[in-house]
Design a protein around this motif. Structure first.
Motif, PDB file in Angstrom:
ATOM      1  N   ALA A   5       0.839  -1.200   0.000  1.00  8.51           N
ATOM      2  CA  ALA A   5       0.000   0.000   0.000  1.00  8.51           C
ATOM      3  C   ALA A   5       0.878   1.256   0.000  1.00  8.51           C
ATOM      4  O   ALA A   5       0.571   2.237  -0.690  1.00  8.51           O
ATOM      5  N   VAL A   6       1.975   1.221   0.740  1.00  2.24           N
ATOM      6  CA  VAL A   6       2.893   2.363   0.770  1.00  2.24           C
ATOM      7  C   VAL A   6       3.538   2.548  -0.608  1.00  2.24           C
ATOM      8  O   VAL A   6       3.674   3.676  -1.095  1.00  2.24           O
ATOM      9  N   VAL A   7       3.921   1.440  -1.251  1.00  4.01           N
ATOM     10  CA  VAL A   7       4.501   1.530  -2.596  1.00  4.01           C
ATOM     11  C   VAL A   7       3.473   2.111  -3.566  1.00  4.01           C
ATOM     12  O   VAL A   7       3.810   2.941  -4.416  1.00  4.01           O
ATOM     13  N   LEU A   8       2.223   1.703  -3.447  1.00  6.66           N
ATOM     14  CA  LEU A   8       1.166   2.250  -4.302  1.00  6.66           C
ATOM     15  C   LEU A   8       1.039   3.756  -4.097  1.00  6.66           C
ATOM     16  O   LEU A   8       0.976   4.517  -5.072  1.00  6.66           O
ATOM     17  N   VAL A   9       1.001   4.206  -2.856  1.00  7.14           N
ATOM     18  CA  VAL A   9       0.905   5.648  -2.585  1.00  7.14           C
ATOM     19  C   VAL A   9       2.129   6.363  -3.168  1.00  7.14           C
ATOM     20  O   VAL A   9       2.002   7.431  -3.783  1.00  7.14           O
ATOM     21  N   GLY A  10       3.315   5.783  -3.008  1.00  2.20           N
ATOM     22  CA  GLY A  10       4.523   6.375  -3.586  1.00  2.20           C
ATOM     23  C   GLY A  10       4.436   6.474  -5.101  1.00  2.20           C
ATOM     24  O   GLY A  10       4.805   7.510  -5.685  1.00  2.20           O
ATOM     25  N   ARG A  11       3.941   5.422  -5.748  1.00  2.80           N
ATOM     26  CA  ARG A  11       3.771   5.454  -7.201  1.00  2.80           C
ATOM     27  C   ARG A  11       2.789   6.545  -7.614  1.00  2.80           C
ATOM     28  O   ARG A  11       3.028   7.276  -8.573  1.00  2.80           O
ATOM     29  N   ILE A  12       1.695   6.669  -6.874  1.00  2.00           N
ATOM     30  CA  ILE A  12       0.699   7.696  -7.185  1.00  2.00           C
ATOM     31  C   ILE A  12       1.329   9.083  -7.076  1.00  2.00           C
ATOM     32  O   ILE A  12       1.166   9.929  -7.967  1.00  2.00           O
ATOM     33  N   LEU A  13       2.049   9.322  -6.003  1.00  6.26           N
ATOM     34  CA  LEU A  13       2.657  10.641  -5.801  1.00  6.26           C
ATOM     35  C   LEU A  13       3.700  10.955  -6.874  1.00  6.26           C
ATOM     36  O   LEU A  13       3.757  12.085  -7.377  1.00  6.26           O
ATOM     37  N   LEU A  14       4.517   9.977  -7.235  1.00  7.67           N
ATOM     38  CA  LEU A  14       5.505  10.193  -8.295  1.00  7.67           C
ATOM     39  C   LEU A  14       4.812  10.425  -9.641  1.00  7.67           C
ATOM     40  O   LEU A  14       5.221  11.288 -10.422  1.00  7.67           O
ATOM     41  N   VAL A  64      -0.383   3.078 -12.753  1.00  9.10           N
ATOM     42  CA  VAL A  64      -1.061   1.783 -12.746  1.00  9.10           C
ATOM     43  C   VAL A  64      -0.103   0.619 -12.538  1.00  9.10           C
ATOM     44  O   VAL A  64      -0.537  -0.522 -12.389  1.00  9.10           O
ATOM     45  N   GLY A  65       1.197   0.899 -12.533  1.00 11.40           N
ATOM     46  CA  GLY A  65       2.177  -0.157 -12.320  1.00 11.40           C
ATOM     47  C   GLY A  65       2.338  -1.068 -13.520  1.00 11.40           C
ATOM     48  O   GLY A  65       2.414  -2.287 -13.395  1.00 11.40           O
ATOM     49  N   GLY A 131       5.343  -3.365  -6.459  1.00 16.93           N
ATOM     50  CA  GLY A 131       4.511  -3.962  -5.413  1.00 16.93           C
ATOM     51  C   GLY A 131       3.381  -4.784  -6.004  1.00 16.93           C
ATOM     52  O   GLY A 131       3.175  -4.828  -7.217  1.00 16.93           O
ATOM     53  N   SER A 132       2.637  -5.434  -5.123  1.00 14.18           N
ATOM     54  CA  SER A 132       1.593  -6.355  -5.576  1.00 14.18           C
ATOM     55  C   SER A 132       0.342  -5.642  -6.083  1.00 14.18           C
ATOM     56  O   SER A 132      -0.465  -6.255  -6.780  1.00 14.18           O
ATOM     57  N   LEU A 133       0.194  -4.367  -5.762  1.00 13.57           N
ATOM     58  CA  LEU A 133      -0.967  -3.605  -6.217  1.00 13.57           C
ATOM     59  C   LEU A 133      -0.642  -2.893  -7.521  1.00 13.57           C
ATOM     60  O   LEU A 133      -0.621  -1.661  -7.605  1.00 13.57           O
ATOM     61  N   SER A 134      -0.355  -3.683  -8.562  1.00  8.32           N
ATOM     62  CA  SER A 134       0.074  -3.129  -9.845  1.00  8.32           C
ATOM     63  C   SER A 134      -0.334  -4.078 -10.966  1.00  8.32           C
ATOM     64  O   SER A 134      -0.549  -5.270 -10.739  1.00  8.32           O
ATOM     65  N   LEU A 135      -0.388  -3.547 -12.167  1.00  2.74           N
ATOM     66  CA  LEU A 135      -0.643  -4.402 -13.325  1.00  2.74           C
ATOM     67  C   LEU A 135       0.520  -5.359 -13.566  1.00  2.74           C
ATOM     68  O   LEU A 135       0.306  -6.491 -13.993  1.00  2.74           O
ATOM     69  N   ASP A 136       1.730  -4.916 -13.285  1.00  2.00           N
ATOM     70  CA  ASP A 136       2.891  -5.797 -13.442  1.00  2.00           C
ATOM     71  C   ASP A 136       2.747  -7.039 -12.569  1.00  2.00           C
ATOM     72  O   ASP A 136       3.039  -8.154 -13.006  1.00  2.00           O
ATOM     73  N   ALA A 137       2.289  -6.875 -11.342  1.00  2.00           N
ATOM     74  CA  ALA A 137       2.100  -8.017 -10.429  1.00  2.00           C
ATOM     75  C   ALA A 137       1.037  -8.961 -10.973  1.00  2.00           C
ATOM     76  O   ALA A 137       1.175 -10.193 -10.902  1.00  2.00           O
ATOM     77  N   ARG A 139       0.340  -9.454 -14.034  1.00  2.00           N
ATOM     78  CA  ARG A 139       0.906 -10.130 -15.196  1.00  2.00           C
ATOM     79  C   ARG A 139       2.057 -11.054 -14.831  1.00  2.00           C
ATOM     80  O   ARG A 139       2.605 -11.724 -15.681  1.00  2.00           O
ATOM     81  N   GLY A 140       2.451 -11.027 -13.549  1.00  2.00           N
ATOM     82  CA  GLY A 140       3.585 -11.848 -13.107  1.00  2.00           C
ATOM     83  C   GLY A 140       4.930 -11.245 -13.484  1.00  2.00           C
ATOM     84  O   GLY A 140       5.932 -11.925 -13.509  1.00  2.00           O
ATOM     85  N   ALA A 141       4.953  -9.927 -13.746  1.00  2.00           N
ATOM     86  CA  ALA A 141       6.185  -9.255 -14.183  1.00  2.00           C
ATOM     87  C   ALA A 141       6.763  -8.341 -13.115  1.00  2.00           C
ATOM     88  O   ALA A 141       7.671  -7.585 -13.396  1.00  2.00           O
ATOM     89  N   ALA A 142       6.237  -8.370 -11.902  1.00  2.00           N
ATOM     90  CA  ALA A 142       6.741  -7.489 -10.862  1.00  2.00           C
ATOM     91  C   ALA A 142       7.983  -8.091 -10.268  1.00  2.00           C
ATOM     92  O   ALA A 142       8.805  -7.535  -9.703  1.00  2.00           O
TER      93      ALA A 142
END
Length: 142
Positions: A5-14, A64-65, A131-137, A139-142
């Motif tokens: 969740a923290v990684v998701l917030v960081g991605r959103i802010l960036l 969206v990761g 992180g796991s809250l991403s499209l990459d995760a 797709r198995g590409a995270a």
């Protein structure tokens, strides 16, 4: 889950910085084209549009990761490039008071370090993934 969740917030802010910076360049690239021309780069209007497209698309990818590591490396390089090319020098606007030019130079230096700091955030994101809250995760590409 908390770390993701923290990684998701960081991605959103960036991402927000680049999405909100890229979109206006596509609507009215004149200000960015002026900065690009002022730095001595050719084809300023075309580069302004390319920068807008890049910032918007890469920002959305981070949000969206999707292809996160690639987008993060590219945005890190873009951030360092813009820091050095557009924010590393002093400001000297003719007919401005010396103090005003000095203050603008200080602000320009802060913008340079802001860009370099953002590049560091993108390098961390590229190294550790979206992180796991991403499209990459998904797709198995995270």
């Amino acid at each position: 889950m908390q770390q993701n969740a923290v990684v998701l917030v960081g991605r959103i802010l960036l991402a927000l910085m680049f999405i909100t910076s890229g979109y206006p360049k596509l609507i009215d690239p004149s200000g960015t084209a002026g900065m690009i021309a002022g730095a001595g780069l050719p084809a300023a209007t075309a580069l302004a549009y390319l920068a807008g497209i890049f910032e918007l698309v890469a920002g959305l990818f981070i949000l969206v990761g999707f292809q996160t590591r690639i987008a993060a490396y590219l945005l890190a390089a873009f951030s360092v490039f813009t820091a050095l090319v557009f924010h590393s020098g002093s400001i000297n606007i003719p007919d401005f008071p010396e103090g005003a030019n000095g203050l603008l130079t200080v602000f320009n230096g802060l913008m340079m370090w802001k860009n370099i700091t953002i590049a560091g955030g993108f390098l961390v994101l590229a190294a550790f993934g979206p992180g796991s809250l991403s499209l990459d995760a998904r797709r198995g590409a995270a």
